[in-house]
Design an enzyme around this catalytic site. Structure first.
Site, PDB file in Angstrom:
ATOM      1  N   LYS A 171       0.802  -1.223   0.000  1.00  0.00           N
ATOM      2  CA  LYS A 171       0.000   0.000   0.000  1.00  0.00           C
ATOM      3  C   LYS A 171       0.833   1.271   0.000  1.00  0.00           C
ATOM      4  O   LYS A 171       0.307   2.351  -0.259  1.00  0.00           O
ATOM      5  CB  LYS A 171      -0.975  -0.024   1.176  1.00  0.00           C
ATOM      6  N   SER A 231      -3.307 -12.277   4.077  1.00  0.00           N
ATOM      7  CA  SER A 231      -3.717 -12.215   2.668  1.00  0.00           C
ATOM      8  C   SER A 231      -2.643 -12.807   1.752  1.00  0.00           C
ATOM      9  O   SER A 231      -2.975 -13.332   0.685  1.00  0.00           O
ATOM     10  CB  SER A 231      -4.063 -10.784   2.259  1.00  0.00           C
TER      11      SER A 231
END
Ligand code: PLP
Length: 324
Positions: A48, A281
């Site tokens: 991110k 994830s």
């Protein structure tokens, strides 16, 4: 980012150009290869950082973002950490709005980077570590209120195209250069920005590359399945949203499901067998890649993102107890 033998001018120069590593121990016994993009080596320890930089630079270029402004974003922690880094380096104020259901390390890290963190209580029937779509709706409400109150710029990762652009312009081209070519890509979706940006680039350079969305078992709303288990454990995505503004369905060749147990087992194997310490994830992506090598992509090369660091989950039971 400058080559690693040159002086970087700030933390911003350290974002991106992450290594791609072959996961040959995890793929042993399967017919095919898995390549992991080591996104936890970004300065904020997640993929991110890339979108934080891209969203801010696109807003600066369009004139929406003025020097000294305040930036607000809803985050499960990683986008917030990326924004905190970018704001520290560029001199903006940053307010991160996050559910109390996300792991505590994330809020601590954002505060350390100079961010103000607004924590939002979960719904009465929600559990820590299991942030549902309903929990996220509460966080969104607070993020909108703070943005309005402060006249701030909302770095909305679900809406701003910069999210997908970061992966289209950088992550996917890096994967193609580093791998020499792939047959498939699968990605656990939150905003869908990573999937959308990467899949668009892959299909432009090689239309044969097949791209698969990954969702939690029982929470596969994007795939059109009924949601029976919204409170899954795979932090960072699986928000049971049937449509995502950044994710065009023409890019999706198929949808895969991964259970909490499979995602956790794979994150643990990744650490023990490959020496790569990543989060839930990443485990989900790896489990999905293994599914592909056992079915449609037997003999193929599958690329995945190792989205963030396992250090972000030290307070969860991902690494706790006897899990052999
Ligand atoms: C750890 C982690 N994995 C996966 C995702 C999902 O990525 P995207 O929002 O690009 O779909 C996120 C998003 O916040 C994340 O933090």
């Amino acid at each position: 980012m400058p080559p690693s033998n040159q002086l970087a001018s700030s933390a911003l120069d350290l974002i991106g150009n992450t290594p791609l590593v072959e996961l040959s121990r995890i793929a042993a016994g399967l017919d095919g290869r898995i390549f992991g993009k080591v996104e936890f080596l970004n300065p904020g320890y997640s993929k991110k950082d890339r979108i934080a930089l891209q969203m801010v630079e696109e807003a600066e270029a369009s004139g929406v973002l003025q020097p000294g402004a305040t930036i607000v974003e809803l985050t499960s922690g990683n986008t917030g950490t990326g924004l905190a880094i970018v704001c520290a380096a560029k001199g903006y104020q940053f307010v991160a709005v996050m559910s109390r259901g996300n792991s505590a390390e994330r809020a601590t890290m954002m505060r350390a980077l100079g961010a103000e963190v607004a924590l939002v209580d979960q719904c009465p029937d929600s559990l820590p570590g299991q942030v549902s779509g309903a929990d996220l709706a509460r966080v969104e409400e607070v993020a909108q209120r703070i943005t309005q109150e402060r006249g701030a710029f909302r770095a909305d990762q679900f809406q701003l195209p910069g999210n997908a652009h970061a992966h289209y312009q950088h992550t996917a081209p890096e994967i193609m250069r580093q791998s020499g070519g792939i047959d498939a890509f699968c990605d656990f979706i939150g905003s869908g920005g990573s999937f959308a940006g990467c899949a668009r680039y892959f299909k432009e350079v090689d239309p044969a590359i097949q791209c698969y969305v990954v969702e939690p078992t029982g929470a596969a709303a994007f795939a059109g399945e009924s949601v029976t288990r919204p409170k899954h454990r795979i932090q960072g995505g699986g928000y049971t949203m049937a449509e995502l503004p950044l994710l065009d369905r023409v890019l999706v060749d198929g949808c895969l499901n991964v259970s909490d147990e499979e995602a956790m087992a794979m994150a643990r194997r990744l650490a023990r067998e490959e020496g790569l310490f990543a989060g839930f994830s990443s485990g989900a992506n790896l489990a999905a890649a293994r599914q592909l090598l056992k079915s449609k992509h037997r003999g193929g090369r599958v690329a995945i993102l190792l989205c963030d660091s396992g250090l972000k989950y030290l307070s969860t039971d991902l690494w706790r107890g006897d899990y052999d």
